[in-house]
Design a protein around this motif. Structure first.
Motif, PDB file in Angstrom:
ATOM      1  N   GLN A   1     -65.443  44.731  36.448  1.00 30.87           N
ATOM      2  CA  GLN A   1     -64.634  44.437  35.040  1.00 30.87           C
ATOM      3  C   GLN A   1     -63.104  44.493  35.656  1.00 30.87           C
ATOM      4  OE1 GLN A   1     -65.824  47.201  32.304  1.00 30.87           O
ATOM      5  NE2 GLN A   1     -68.043  46.188  32.253  1.00 30.87           N
ATOM      6  N   ASN A   2     -62.881  44.835  36.784  1.00 32.45           N
ATOM      7  CA  ASN A   2     -61.476  44.962  37.471  1.00 32.45           C
ATOM      8  C   ASN A   2     -60.894  43.560  37.243  1.00 32.45           C
ATOM      9  OD1 ASN A   2     -59.479  45.209  39.543  1.00 32.45           O
ATOM     10  ND2 ASN A   2     -60.340  47.268  39.775  1.00 32.45           N
ATOM     11  N   GLU A   3     -59.551  43.703  37.126  1.00 34.21           N
ATOM     12  CA  GLU A   3     -58.605  42.477  36.968  1.00 34.21           C
ATOM     13  C   GLU A   3     -58.725  41.670  38.469  1.00 34.21           C
ATOM     14  OE1 GLU A   3     -54.773  42.999  35.599  1.00 34.21           O
ATOM     15  OE2 GLU A   3     -55.340  44.046  33.822  1.00 34.21           O
ATOM     16  N   ASP A   4     -58.884  42.452  39.476  1.00 37.11           N
ATOM     17  CA  ASP A   4     -58.743  41.828  40.950  1.00 37.11           C
ATOM     18  C   ASP A   4     -60.228  41.315  41.452  1.00 37.11           C
ATOM     19  OD1 ASP A   4     -58.640  41.513  43.570  1.00 37.11           O
ATOM     20  OD2 ASP A   4     -57.439  43.252  44.187  1.00 37.11           O
ATOM     21  N   SER A   5     -60.088  39.945  41.566  1.00 39.06           N
ATOM     22  CA  SER A   5     -61.517  39.283  41.768  1.00 39.06           C
ATOM     23  C   SER A   5     -62.045  39.602  43.205  1.00 39.06           C
ATOM     24  CB  SER A   5     -61.034  37.583  41.893  1.00 39.06           C
ATOM     25  OG  SER A   5     -59.993  37.359  42.984  1.00 39.06           O
TER      26      SER A   5
ATOM     27  N   ARG B   1     -64.027  42.882  42.040  1.00 36.81           N
ATOM     28  CA  ARG B   1     -65.286  42.288  41.448  1.00 36.81           C
ATOM     29  C   ARG B   1     -66.314  41.728  42.292  1.00 36.81           C
ATOM     30  NH1 ARG B   1     -61.353  40.056  38.001  1.00 36.81           N
ATOM     31  NH2 ARG B   1     -62.004  37.758  38.711  1.00 36.81           N
TER      32      ARG B   1
ATOM     33  N   ASP C   1     -67.922  33.719  32.980  1.00 32.87           N
ATOM     34  CA  ASP C   1     -66.536  33.572  33.275  1.00 32.87           C
ATOM     35  C   ASP C   1     -66.272  32.308  33.663  1.00 32.87           C
ATOM     36  OD1 ASP C   1     -63.744  33.912  33.519  1.00 32.87           O
ATOM     37  OD2 ASP C   1     -64.011  35.945  34.530  1.00 32.87           O
TER      38      ASP C   1
END
Length: 128
Positions: free
Chosen positions: A36-40, A43, A70
């Motif tokens: 769920q981290n903003e950084d792809s 993820r 997503d």
């Protein structure tokens, strides 16, 4: 300068030691949070790590399924998520509808690995 580098290395080493002490359940829980981290990149790496755990990562299926849905997910994230679901196998049946949607993806490689994952999970969609 040398002192600050030494401090950074010590902190990194302590962090690695803490991860080494994690149980598999704790590792899966941490990786679910990282999905769920903003950084792809974070993820993607979390999904890749879950694929190495395989069937023991079944608790991550809902979070992995959510990433498949997503629309902004990058290709490398999708690929690692699909690989993780594939390695989980039959325990990832809840992700079959999201994997079916990937069969329509414009990227031929994403379509191929989605089909392979469906086969690993035991879905009839793998044939075609």
């Amino acid at each position: 300068m040398m002192k600050s580098i030494s401090c950074i290395l010590l902190v990194c080493l302590l962090g690695l030691m803490a991860y080494a002490e994690e149980t598999q359940e704790q590792k899966v829980e941490r990786l679910i949070r990282e999905l769920q981290n903003e950084d792809s990149n974070v993820r993607s790496n979390a999904a890749f790590a879950l694929s190495a755990i395989g069937e023991g990562a079944v608790d991550a299926v809902p979070a992995l399924r959510q990433l498949l849905q997503d629309k902004s997910a990058k290709r490398f994230v999708l690929v690692n998520v699909v690989l993780a679901l594939s390695s989980i196998g039959e325990g990832a049946k809840d992700a079959v509808p999201a994997l079916r949607q990937l069969l329509q993806n414009k990227d031929a490689y994403v379509r191929r690995i989605a089909r392979e994952a469906l086969g690993e999970i035991g879905s009839v969609d793998a044939v075609s």
